[in-house]
Structure formats: structure tokens, C-alpha cells
Design an enzyme around this catalytic site. Structure first.
Site, PDB file in Angstrom:
ATOM      1  N   GLY A 239       0.768  -1.180  -0.075  1.00  0.00           N
ATOM      2  CA  GLY A 239       0.054  -0.032  -0.021  1.00  0.00           C
ATOM      3  C   GLY A 239       0.737   1.416  -0.012  1.00  0.00           C
ATOM      4  N   GLU A 274       3.997  -6.908   1.975  1.00  0.00           N
ATOM      5  CA  GLU A 274       3.496  -7.252   0.766  1.00  0.00           C
ATOM      6  C   GLU A 274       3.794  -5.946  -0.151  1.00  0.00           C
ATOM      7  OE1 GLU A 274      -0.213  -8.726   1.148  1.00  0.00           O
ATOM      8  OE2 GLU A 274       0.082 -10.264   2.424  1.00  0.00           O
ATOM      9  N   PRO A 275       4.817  -5.378  -0.425  1.00  0.00           N
ATOM     10  CA  PRO A 275       4.805  -4.118  -1.336  1.00  0.00           C
ATOM     11  C   PRO A 275       4.866  -4.554  -2.658  1.00  0.00           C
ATOM     12  CG  PRO A 275       7.208  -4.745  -0.760  1.00  0.00           C
ATOM     13  CD  PRO A 275       6.199  -5.702  -0.015  1.00  0.00           C
ATOM     14  N   GLY A 276       4.151  -3.862  -3.638  1.00  0.00           N
ATOM     15  CA  GLY A 276       3.936  -3.874  -4.829  1.00  0.00           C
ATOM     16  C   GLY A 276       4.413  -2.819  -5.671  1.00  0.00           C
ATOM     17  N   ARG A 277       3.566  -1.587  -5.493  1.00  0.00           N
ATOM     18  CA  ARG A 277       3.814  -0.440  -6.418  1.00  0.00           C
ATOM     19  C   ARG A 277       5.173   0.104  -5.896  1.00  0.00           C
ATOM     20  NH1 ARG A 277      -0.662   2.527  -8.376  1.00  0.00           N
ATOM     21  NH2 ARG A 277      -1.874   1.686  -6.526  1.00  0.00           N
ATOM     22  N   ARG A 313      -4.707   2.249 -16.368  1.00  0.00           N
ATOM     23  CA  ARG A 313      -4.956   2.961 -15.111  1.00  0.00           C
ATOM     24  C   ARG A 313      -5.774   4.209 -15.369  1.00  0.00           C
ATOM     25  NH1 ARG A 313      -1.420   4.696 -12.025  1.00  0.00           N
ATOM     26  NH2 ARG A 313      -2.715   4.052 -10.169  1.00  0.00           N
ATOM     27  N   CYS A 344     -11.577   2.298 -29.883  1.00  0.00           N
ATOM     28  CA  CYS A 344     -13.212   2.781 -30.243  1.00  0.00           C
ATOM     29  C   CYS A 344     -13.789   2.905 -29.068  1.00  0.00           C
ATOM     30  CB  CYS A 344     -13.836   2.016 -31.139  1.00  0.00           C
ATOM     31  SG  CYS A 344     -12.772   1.688 -32.795  1.00  0.00           S
ATOM     32  N   GLU A 345     -13.556   3.602 -28.099  1.00  0.00           N
ATOM     33  CA  GLU A 345     -14.153   3.988 -26.443  1.00  0.00           C
ATOM     34  C   GLU A 345     -13.643   5.207 -26.263  1.00  0.00           C
ATOM     35  OE1 GLU A 345     -15.565   2.003 -24.429  1.00  0.00           O
ATOM     36  OE2 GLU A 345     -15.317  -0.213 -25.282  1.00  0.00           O
TER      37      GLU A 345
HETATM   38  N1  LLP Z   1      -1.232  -7.146  -0.426  1.00  0.00           N
HETATM   39  C1  LLP Z   1      -2.602  -7.208  -0.943  1.00  0.00           C
HETATM   40  C2  LLP Z   1      -3.394  -7.956  -0.255  1.00  0.00           C
HETATM   41  C3  LLP Z   1      -3.197  -6.493  -2.047  1.00  0.00           C
HETATM   42  O1  LLP Z   1      -4.095  -6.523  -2.446  1.00  0.00           O
HETATM   43  C4  LLP Z   1      -2.229  -5.457  -2.751  1.00  0.00           C
HETATM   44  C5  LLP Z   1      -2.920  -4.775  -3.778  1.00  0.00           C
HETATM   45  C6  LLP Z   1      -1.012  -5.557  -2.263  1.00  0.00           C
HETATM   46  C7  LLP Z   1      -0.568  -6.327  -1.430  1.00  0.00           C
HETATM   47  C8  LLP Z   1       0.145  -4.464  -3.142  1.00  0.00           C
HETATM   48  O2  LLP Z   1      -0.277  -3.123  -3.008  1.00  0.00           O
HETATM   49  P1  LLP Z   1       0.604  -2.119  -3.499  1.00  0.00           P
HETATM   50  O3  LLP Z   1       1.999  -2.241  -2.542  1.00  0.00           O
HETATM   51  O4  LLP Z   1       1.003  -2.465  -4.651  1.00  0.00           O
HETATM   52  O5  LLP Z   1       0.232  -0.678  -3.014  1.00  0.00           O
HETATM   53  N2  LLP Z   1      -4.409  -1.933  -9.772  1.00  0.00           N
HETATM   54  C9  LLP Z   1      -4.488  -0.734  -8.980  1.00  0.00           C
HETATM   55  C10 LLP Z   1      -4.004  -1.365  -7.577  1.00  0.00           C
HETATM   56  C11 LLP Z   1      -4.470  -2.325  -6.994  1.00  0.00           C
HETATM   57  C12 LLP Z   1      -3.982  -2.952  -5.998  1.00  0.00           C
HETATM   58  C13 LLP Z   1      -4.543  -4.041  -5.361  1.00  0.00           C
HETATM   59  N3  LLP Z   1      -3.960  -4.797  -4.176  1.00  0.00           N
HETATM   60  C14 LLP Z   1      -3.621   0.540  -9.457  1.00  0.00           C
HETATM   61  O6  LLP Z   1      -3.395   0.284 -10.780  1.00  0.00           O
HETATM   62  O7  LLP Z   1      -3.640   1.462  -8.684  1.00  0.00           O
END
Ligand code: LLP
Length: 421
Positions: A239, A274-277, A313, A344-345
Site C-alpha cells: 500500500g 507485501e509491497p507492490g507499487r 490505469r 473505439c471508446e
Molecule cells: N497485498 C494485498 C493483499 C493487496 O491486495 C495488494 C494490492 C498489495 C499487497 C500490493 O499493494 P501495493 O503495495 O502495490 O499498493 N490496480 C491498482 C492497484 C490495485 C492494488 C490491489 N492490491 C492500480 O493500478 O492502482
């Protein structure tokens, strides 16, 4: 911090010019920087220092095998939400012992596959899922390591669609039911209770709501321990937000870690993150070519060769990705453009009235901060092939995903025999 910068007016990814990459691999094109991935992983790991912790990179943000292998080599674990993501993570070299499985809808087959693999933790989100997990584990003569994802009733996140922690959201078990569900979990034969899990949203730039949620989790852990529920881990989800535009200053990994240390106090516990972004977002850009400049009714449209199928996005969350010309010329006038794609949107628009150095047909532009939730969310709408992805490391570049041919795109489709005979 990232490794995309202008050198003599030409945008580079590390030591590779983006113009060269586009010439070699075509457009639209995702370009990833290894040095940036490594840097982000290290900054986060360093911020937690000696705290016992597992960084389980959230595979959904960018699941390219080249990216996963880069992170696996740094010692990363993985947060997965499907058997497919688990398969990728393990193929890329992330051991099952560093994998946590999240998500509200795990199927029986997915649970079985994860138990067979021997993953580190299941993050369970409902009572029916808890029963299913126990039943399957017991039938395999094993116990599933469990955390319950609690919904702390704290809302946060960069957009309503990416907020998850409020009561109305489908995620997690209700806060006020947590203790009784932990007692239930303790009584089930196929469950080994390990931790508490929370995740309240994505692109969170201010730590206040996170702190509120984590404080609740810490007090829950203390209560559970006093009830002899043996909690040894806290999974704090992902997050943490990133800067999408120059000048934005979201909370840093160091501030995030400091806040967590403060909230934990003397609580001895292993952390899972659980970092993603935060890892992937600024490690990638998305490069596109201008097909046409179309002037009509006083508006100036830059029509790109990329569409909302390639980068969803903006259409889905009204996200604005900073757009830069790949070749910058400070002498060019700055003009407002509506940046659109060929689909086409009407939602196939990346930005409206976006000020940009004058561009022409054939010029290249780059969407910044496109490394997370970019390529992974792309699709083949309008029968547009999923575009190429390239991973750069210094002066090396590798095609880490090649676009399908038209033949490959239709290969799994079947015209029923009653139409062919
Ligand atoms: N853990 C869980 C349980 C999650 O649902 C998520 C993201 C993460 C970790 C990773 O979160 P982050 O660190 O990346 O914020 N598609 C959307 C974002 C959807 C996020 C879904 N869950 C966008 O493009 O902004």
C-alpha cells in the site's frame, strides 16, 4: 528515485537510450530498469534493518518473469493471489517458503496446490474459506499455516477503487469477530495459527490511516496472545504510495518503517510486508509513438499507438501518468494536448489538456511510473496484441515478453465444427 533520465536531451533507461530501445523492439513498449528494482528492494530492506521481516513482493504489481527473477535474486519473497502467480513466482526462483497466498476467493485447487508446494502462509479472509482450508489440509495430513486478514474499518488509498479497509469492502473478516474466528481456527484440525494480516489500500501517501490500522492490529495481537493464540507474525500488507508526478513527496520507506517500529514498541514479532507499487511503480515506463496530431473543434488530439488496453490505469482510476517526450527540446513551445489511443471508446484517453513540448507524428513519448499495474493489467481488446516488455540492466537490454503474432492470438479459439462442415 529511479534510473530514467535525460542525457543530451534523450530519455535514457540506465545506459540505454529509449529511442534505441524503441527502434529495436518497436512500440508500444514497456521498459523496466533493473537498477531501480534493486534499489527499491534494498531501500525497503535497509529501512527494516535488523527487524525480523520477510519482504513478499506483491506479484500482481508486475509479474513479468524477468522482474520476478531480478527480485528473487535479491532474496525477495512473494505475495500471490492465484495459482498462476504462485507458479510464476516459483519458476522465477522464489522458494515456496517465502510465499504468502492472499485473496478472497481461493479455489480448492489453488489451496491444494499451495499446500503441496509448502508455502509460508495463507491469508484467509472468511469463515467458509477457513473451513475449506482446514478440510483440505487435514485430508492431506498436514496443517495450513494461517493468518486471518482482519478488516480494521480504516479506509485509505489513492482512489476509491483501490481502497480496501472499510466495512463495505469485500476484504477481510470483521474486526469485531476476529477473536472468535481465531478461537474457531485454533479448534480446526488442518490449521496452524501463525499471524494477523491487514491491508487497507493502495497508493497511500500519508501514513496516518496506516498507523491507525496497525495500532489496532498490534492491540489485537496482544489480546490474542493473552488468550493463548500463538501469534508470531504480523503481515502488514502493501500500500505504500509513490510519487507519480515531479514534486510529489509521499511518505518514504524509512518513515514507514519508523512508524511501524513505533507502533510495534516492544512487541516481539516477525513482520511480513507485501509491497507492490513501491518496488515496481517507478521502475518502469511505457513508451508510445504519436500516430497523428488531429485538430478539431479547438482541441488538439495526440493520437498514440498505445491504448487503454495497454495501460488501463487512466481509464479505470482516472490516474494521470506524467508524460514526457523521449527527445526533449527546451526550445519547443509547450502546447496542451488531449492524449488518446486508437481504441473505439471515449475512455481511451490518457490525459486531457496535457501540456507537452510540441510533438509531431512519429515522435516518441513516455508515460512515467508505469512499472506497476501497467503491463499486468493490459489486455487484447480490439485484437491488439499485448505489447513487448524490455528489461534493461546498465547497457544491456533483453526482450522479457514478446508480443504474440495474430496467429498466436487466435490459436486457442475454435470455430465450431457445425460452421466448418
Ligand atoms: N497485498 C494485498 C493483499 C493487496 O491486495 C495488494 C494490492 C498489495 C499487497 C500490493 O499493494 P501495493 O503495495 O502495490 O499498493 N490496480 C491498482 C492497484 C490495485 C492494488 C490491489 N492490491 C492500480 O493500478 O492502482
Amino acid at each position: 528515485m529511479h534510473h530514467f533520465e535525460y542525457r543530451d536531451g534523450v530519455l535514457h533507461c540506465e545506459d540505454m537510450s529509449v529511442t534505441d530501445l524503441a527502434a529495436r523492439f518497436g512500440t508500444p513498449l514497456y521498459v523496466y530498469s533493473t537498477a531501480t528494482f534493486r534499489r527499491h528492494f534494498k531501500v525497503l530492506a535497509d529501512a527494516f534493518g535488523s527487524q525480523r521481516s520477510l519482504i513478499a513482493y506483491s506479484v500482481k504489481a508486475n509479474s513479468n518473469m524477468g522482474v520476478l527473477a531480478t527480485l528473487a535474486a535479491m532474496g525477495s519473497g512473494a505475495d500471490v493471489v492465484s495459482a498462476g502467480e504462485m507458479f510464476r513466482a516459483m519458476k522465477a526462483g522464489i522458494p515456496a517458503s517465502k510465499i504468502v497466498f492472499s485473496g478472497v476467493g481461493k479455489s480448492a485447487e489453488e489451496i491444494k496446490a499451495a499446500l503441496e508446494a509448502g508455502i509460508y502462509q495463507f491469508n484467509v479472509e472468511s469463515v467458509p474459506e477457513l473451513y475449506r482450508l482446514s478440510e483440505i489440509a487435514a485430508s492431506m495430513d498436514t496443517k495450513a499455516p494461517l493468518a486471518l486478514r482482519v478488516n480494521p474499518h480504516v479506509s485509505a488509498g489513492g482512489h476509491a477503487h483501490i481502497s480496501t479497509g472499510a466495512a463495505e469492502h469485500k476484504f477481510g473478516i470483521a474486526w469485531h469477530e476476529a477473536k472468535s474466528i481465531y478461537e474457531l481456527a485454533m479448534s480446526l484440525p488442518g490449521i496452524e495459527v501463525k499471524g494477523v494480516d491487514v491491508h487497507i489500500g493502495s497508493q497511500i501517501t500519508d501514513l496516518t490511516p496506516m498507523r491507525a490500522a496497525f495500532e489496532k492490529v498490534v492491540s489485537l495481537v496482544r489480546e490474542l496472545r493473552s488468550m493463548n493464540v500463538p501469534i508470531t507474525r504480523i503481515d502488514l500488507g502493501g500500500g505504500l504510495g509513490i510519487p507519480y508526478r515531479e514534486g510529489e513527496t509521499p511518505a518514504s520507506p524509512a518513515q514507514y518503517a519508523e512508524m511501524i517500529r513505533d507502533v510495534l514498541g516492544d512487541l516481539d514479532v516477525e513482520l511480513i510486508l507485501e509491497p507492490g507499487r513501491m518496488i515496481a511503480g517507478n521502475a518502469g515506463i511505457f513508451v508510445s509513438k504519436v500516430e497523428y496530431i488531429k485538430e478539431r473543434d479547438g482541441r488538439r488530439f495526440a493520437i498514440l499507438d498505445a491504448g487503454m488496453n495497454d495501460l488501463m490505469r487512466p481509464a479505470l482510476y482516472q490516474a494521470v501518468h506524467e508524460l514526457k517526450p523521449v527527445i526533449s527540446n527546451d526550445d519547443s513551445p509547450v502546447i496542451d494536448y488531449d492524449i488518446v489511443g486508437p481504441i473505439c471508446e471515449s475512455t481511451d484517453r490518457f490525459a486531457k489538456d496535457y501540456p507537452l513540448q510540441e510533438i509531431h507524428s512519429g515522435d516518441l513519448v513516455a508515460f512515467m511510473s508505469a512499472g506497476a499495474y501497467g503491463a499486468v493489467m493490459s489486455n487484447q481488446y480490439n485484437t491488439r496484441p499485448i505489447c513487448a516488455e524490455v528489461l534493461v540492466d546498465g547497457d544491456k537490454a533483453a526482450l522479457v515478453r514478446k508480443p504474440p503474432t495474430f496467429d498466436e492470438m487466435i490459436a486457442n479459439e475454435v470455430v465450431p465444427e457445425w460452421l466448418t462442415t
